[in-house]
Motif scaffolding. Structure first.
Motif, PDB file in Angstrom:
ATOM      1  N   TYR A   1       0.840  -1.198   0.000  1.00  0.00           N
ATOM      2  CA  TYR A   1       0.000   0.000   0.000  1.00  0.00           C
ATOM      3  C   TYR A   1       0.875   1.248   0.000  1.00  0.00           C
ATOM      4  O   TYR A   1       1.681   1.462   0.905  1.00  0.00           O
ATOM      5  CB  TYR A   1      -0.915   0.004   1.226  1.00  0.00           C
ATOM      6  CG  TYR A   1      -1.909  -1.131   1.213  1.00  0.00           C
ATOM      7  CD1 TYR A   1      -3.188  -0.957   0.697  1.00  0.00           C
ATOM      8  CD2 TYR A   1      -1.560  -2.392   1.694  1.00  0.00           C
ATOM      9  CE1 TYR A   1      -4.100  -2.000   0.663  1.00  0.00           C
ATOM     10  CE2 TYR A   1      -2.459  -3.445   1.659  1.00  0.00           C
ATOM     11  CZ  TYR A   1      -3.732  -3.245   1.147  1.00  0.00           C
ATOM     12  OH  TYR A   1      -4.626  -4.284   1.099  1.00  0.00           O
TER      13      TYR A   1
ATOM     14  N   TYR B   1       0.149   5.386  -0.991  1.00  0.00           N
ATOM     15  CA  TYR B   1      -0.822   6.378  -1.430  1.00  0.00           C
ATOM     16  C   TYR B   1      -0.141   7.699  -1.796  1.00  0.00           C
ATOM     17  O   TYR B   1       1.086   7.817  -1.725  1.00  0.00           O
ATOM     18  CB  TYR B   1      -1.869   6.591  -0.333  1.00  0.00           C
ATOM     19  CG  TYR B   1      -2.724   5.366  -0.092  1.00  0.00           C
ATOM     20  CD1 TYR B   1      -3.646   4.941  -1.037  1.00  0.00           C
ATOM     21  CD2 TYR B   1      -2.606   4.621   1.089  1.00  0.00           C
ATOM     22  CE1 TYR B   1      -4.436   3.827  -0.820  1.00  0.00           C
ATOM     23  CE2 TYR B   1      -3.390   3.502   1.312  1.00  0.00           C
ATOM     24  CZ  TYR B   1      -4.307   3.112   0.350  1.00  0.00           C
ATOM     25  OH  TYR B   1      -5.083   1.992   0.562  1.00  0.00           O
TER      26      TYR B   1
ATOM     27  N   ASN C   1      -3.633  -0.798  -4.968  1.00  0.00           N
ATOM     28  CA  ASN C   1      -3.932   0.626  -5.179  1.00  0.00           C
ATOM     29  C   ASN C   1      -5.433   0.900  -5.197  1.00  0.00           C
ATOM     30  O   ASN C   1      -5.905   1.780  -5.937  1.00  0.00           O
ATOM     31  CB  ASN C   1      -3.294   1.106  -6.489  1.00  0.00           C
ATOM     32  CG  ASN C   1      -3.864   0.407  -7.713  1.00  0.00           C
ATOM     33  OD1 ASN C   1      -4.198  -0.776  -7.670  1.00  0.00           O
ATOM     34  ND2 ASN C   1      -3.974   1.116  -8.817  1.00  0.00           N
ATOM     35  N   HIS C   2      -6.186   0.169  -4.398  1.00  0.00           N
ATOM     36  CA  HIS C   2      -7.622   0.419  -4.289  1.00  0.00           C
ATOM     37  C   HIS C   2      -7.883   1.439  -3.182  1.00  0.00           C
ATOM     38  O   HIS C   2      -7.052   1.651  -2.290  1.00  0.00           O
ATOM     39  CB  HIS C   2      -8.378  -0.883  -3.993  1.00  0.00           C
ATOM     40  CG  HIS C   2      -7.925  -1.597  -2.757  1.00  0.00           C
ATOM     41  ND1 HIS C   2      -8.273  -1.195  -1.481  1.00  0.00           N
ATOM     42  CD2 HIS C   2      -7.152  -2.703  -2.596  1.00  0.00           C
ATOM     43  CE1 HIS C   2      -7.752  -2.007  -0.591  1.00  0.00           C
ATOM     44  NE2 HIS C   2      -7.055  -2.929  -1.232  1.00  0.00           N
ATOM     45  N   ASP C   3      -9.044   2.055  -3.231  1.00  0.00           N
ATOM     46  CA  ASP C   3      -9.460   2.932  -2.135  1.00  0.00           C
ATOM     47  C   ASP C   3      -9.518   2.122  -0.843  1.00  0.00           C
ATOM     48  O   ASP C   3      -9.954   0.964  -0.836  1.00  0.00           O
ATOM     49  CB  ASP C   3     -10.849   3.521  -2.403  1.00  0.00           C
ATOM     50  CG  ASP C   3     -10.862   4.512  -3.556  1.00  0.00           C
ATOM     51  OD1 ASP C   3      -9.774   4.932  -3.996  1.00  0.00           O
ATOM     52  OD2 ASP C   3     -11.967   4.851  -4.013  1.00  0.00           O
ATOM     53  N   TRP C   4      -9.089   2.749   0.247  1.00  0.00           N
ATOM     54  CA  TRP C   4      -9.188   2.096   1.560  1.00  0.00           C
ATOM     55  C   TRP C   4     -10.348   2.731   2.314  1.00  0.00           C
ATOM     56  O   TRP C   4     -10.344   3.921   2.584  1.00  0.00           O
ATOM     57  CB  TRP C   4      -7.886   2.269   2.343  1.00  0.00           C
ATOM     58  CG  TRP C   4      -7.865   1.492   3.634  1.00  0.00           C
ATOM     59  CD1 TRP C   4      -8.344   1.913   4.842  1.00  0.00           C
ATOM     60  CD2 TRP C   4      -7.344   0.178   3.846  1.00  0.00           C
ATOM     61  NE1 TRP C   4      -8.153   0.939   5.797  1.00  0.00           N
ATOM     62  CE2 TRP C   4      -7.542  -0.141   5.219  1.00  0.00           C
ATOM     63  CE3 TRP C   4      -6.728  -0.765   3.015  1.00  0.00           C
ATOM     64  CZ2 TRP C   4      -7.137  -1.355   5.766  1.00  0.00           C
ATOM     65  CZ3 TRP C   4      -6.338  -1.980   3.573  1.00  0.00           C
ATOM     66  CH2 TRP C   4      -6.538  -2.262   4.921  1.00  0.00           C
TER      67      TRP C   4
ATOM     68  N   GLY D   1      -7.174   5.496  -3.656  1.00  0.00           N
ATOM     69  CA  GLY D   1      -6.145   4.711  -4.319  1.00  0.00           C
ATOM     70  C   GLY D   1      -5.451   5.427  -5.462  1.00  0.00           C
ATOM     71  O   GLY D   1      -4.314   5.097  -5.808  1.00  0.00           O
ATOM     72  N   GLU D   2      -6.103   6.387  -6.056  1.00  0.00           N
ATOM     73  CA  GLU D   2      -5.525   7.092  -7.204  1.00  0.00           C
ATOM     74  C   GLU D   2      -4.338   7.956  -6.776  1.00  0.00           C
ATOM     75  O   GLU D   2      -4.389   8.637  -5.751  1.00  0.00           O
ATOM     76  CB  GLU D   2      -6.606   7.970  -7.830  1.00  0.00           C
ATOM     77  CG  GLU D   2      -6.191   8.753  -9.048  1.00  0.00           C
ATOM     78  CD  GLU D   2      -7.327   9.597  -9.588  1.00  0.00           C
ATOM     79  OE1 GLU D   2      -7.138  10.818  -9.784  1.00  0.00           O
ATOM     80  OE2 GLU D   2      -8.421   9.026  -9.800  1.00  0.00           O
TER      81      GLU D   2
ATOM     82  N   ASP E   1      -5.751  -2.540  -9.145  1.00  0.00           N
ATOM     83  CA  ASP E   1      -6.899  -1.840  -9.722  1.00  0.00           C
ATOM     84  C   ASP E   1      -6.434  -1.018 -10.919  1.00  0.00           C
ATOM     85  O   ASP E   1      -5.930   0.094 -10.784  1.00  0.00           O
ATOM     86  CB  ASP E   1      -7.545  -0.933  -8.677  1.00  0.00           C
ATOM     87  CG  ASP E   1      -8.906  -0.403  -9.117  1.00  0.00           C
ATOM     88  OD1 ASP E   1      -9.092  -0.172 -10.331  1.00  0.00           O
ATOM     89  OD2 ASP E   1      -9.781  -0.200  -8.255  1.00  0.00           O
TER      90      ASP E   1
ATOM     91  N   LYS F   1      -8.137   2.560 -11.342  1.00  0.00           N
ATOM     92  CA  LYS F   1      -7.579   3.601 -10.474  1.00  0.00           C
ATOM     93  C   LYS F   1      -6.222   4.051 -10.996  1.00  0.00           C
ATOM     94  O   LYS F   1      -5.873   5.237 -10.932  1.00  0.00           O
ATOM     95  CB  LYS F   1      -7.443   3.080  -9.045  1.00  0.00           C
ATOM     96  CG  LYS F   1      -8.739   2.920  -8.299  1.00  0.00           C
ATOM     97  CD  LYS F   1      -9.333   4.277  -7.954  1.00  0.00           C
ATOM     98  CE  LYS F   1     -10.640   4.106  -7.198  1.00  0.00           C
ATOM     99  NZ  LYS F   1     -11.307   5.417  -6.945  1.00  0.00           N
TER     100      LYS F   1
END
Length: 411
Positions: A121, A123, A154-157, A175-176, A212, A215
């Protein structure tokens, strides 16, 4: 309370080598080529790094001393014949401890696992859950015995640890990332991970997987800009002495997490962006679960059908997945009534016995070897997805049986 940025920027440091030159330890096996004609298969296992305390972001959101073990401890049966909680036979170990990680490495290597693929992870404002790999794995005395790779999660948490049914899910970390930030990430992973002797390399190229793709692309604004950024990372890796980057895409069709939206043109994205291979994270990304407790072998057979379609349509080597199980109910708030209404309140997999897991491994091995021009790589979900019911680490019911299944098939 200090901001997350202060904590996470402070975590971006250079890390010590995983082994001193004077130590005499067995080195990790060299990675096989993607299309090796030999019968030997590289077995990789995903690793989810949320089982350590004192992560800066978790301190902010959950308080000091929290890890996802708390959800494992609080789990309970939600429907008839539902087995919860699952209790780790090793206890609730803190994975940022190098001695703990050394125990995991030894058990993995002894039972036929060649590589950990860490869910990684990073960000826009810094890292998350990095202490597992940086403080635990990298500093373990036997780190060099096993290969490791990164799957950029890289997904939204969102705040679902646990999730109270019916409450709007709060986005914590998008994630972006921006193009500038991605270039910084490239420099960071090449310097701190890719150039290590036991980093997983395929044909001399550092394995780097993206979870992802949508993203990823949205951060650059276009497919063309995304491909150019991927090529720049390849060039930077070559400048660092590698043969490049092996870009891998985690392809999926069924969204699982509440923030996921499956792409409708995966094969086109693979081709246009120039990915080198594709894979899966978990079977249920491709298979629906019709029953509260859906039979393991049903899910296995449906996934094998997906595997055939992926091989035919993606145009790149496809690394299959073997999933140990599925049960995300520990991420459901214990006070919320359970129903099949969406992750983590969703149907589960039953009958995922060590024997059925072993059979799935045998079938996967046979299918890989039946294709003389196909890859010799598979991954397993997962080393320690305890709160999703998919783990290889021993529990108090089955002991080491899942790891022993891998050993019996691949060693």
């Amino acid at each position: 309370m200090k901001s997350p940025q202060i904590f996470v920027i402070a975590a971006l440091t250079l890390f010590t080598a995983c082994i001193q030159p004077s130590q005499k330890l067995r080195l990790a096996k060299p990675a096989k080529n993607v299309n090796s004609s030999r019968d030997e298969i590289t077995v990789a296992s995903y690793y989810f790094p949320n089982y350590h305390t004192d992560d800066p972001r978790n301190i902010i959101n959950k308080g000091p001393g929290w890890s996802e073990w708390e959800l494992v401890k609080d789990a309970r049966p939600r429907f008839p014949q539902h087995h919860q909680p699952n209790v780790p036979a090793w206890g609730y170990l803190d994975e940022k401890d190098p001695e703990v990680m050394a125990k995991k490495i030894s058990s993995a290597v002894d039972n036929g696992i060649d590589c950990f693929i860490f869910d990684w992870y990073m960000y826009e404002d810094g890292p998350f859950l990095n202490q597992c790999i940086d403080d635990g794995f990298m500093k373990a005395k036997n780190c060099s015995q096993i290969q490791f790779g990164l799957m950029w999660a890289n997904h939204d948490w969102v705040d679902i640890h646990p999730y109270t049914r019916g409450v709007k899910q709060k986005l914590l970390y998008p994630g972006e990332v921006s193009p500038k930030r991605f270039d910084e990430i490239c420099d960071f992973v090449i310097k701190n991970y890719f150039t290590r002797p036991n980093y997983w390399k395929i044909d001399g190229k550092a394995y780097f997987s993206v979870y992802d793709v949508q993203k990823f692309v949205s951060g650059f604004g276009s497919l063309e800009a995304t491909k150019a950024a991927m090529d720049r990372m390849r060039q930077k890796a070559v400048a660092a002495g590698l043969k490049g980057v092996h870009w891998n895409l985690v392809a999926w069709g069924n969204p699982i997490l509440p923030v996921e939206k499956a792409p409708t043109n995966t094969a086109e994205l693979i081709n246009m962006l120039g990915f080198d291979s594709a894979t899966s994270y978990v079977w249920i990304h491709h298979v629906g679960l019709p029953d509260t407790q859906t039979d393991y072998n049903y899910v296995r057979d449906a996934y094998f059908a997906h595997w055939d379609k992926a091989k035919a349509s993606y145009g790149v080597p496809y690394f299959p997945d073997v999933t140990m199980g599925w049960d995300p109910t520990p991420r459901c708030d214990p006070e919320s009534e359970w129903a099949n209404v969406g992750y983590p309140f969703m149907n589960t997999i039953k009958n995922n016995t060590p024997e059925n897991f072993k059979k799935a491994l045998e079938m996967t091995r046979e299918k890989l070897l039946s294709d003389p021009n196909g890859p010799r790589i598979l991954n397993i979900n997962c080393w320690n997805e305890w709160t999703e019911g998919s783990y290889l680490e021993p529990d108090t019911v089955n002991g080491m049986a899942y790891l022993e299944a891998i050993k019996s098939v691949f060693k």
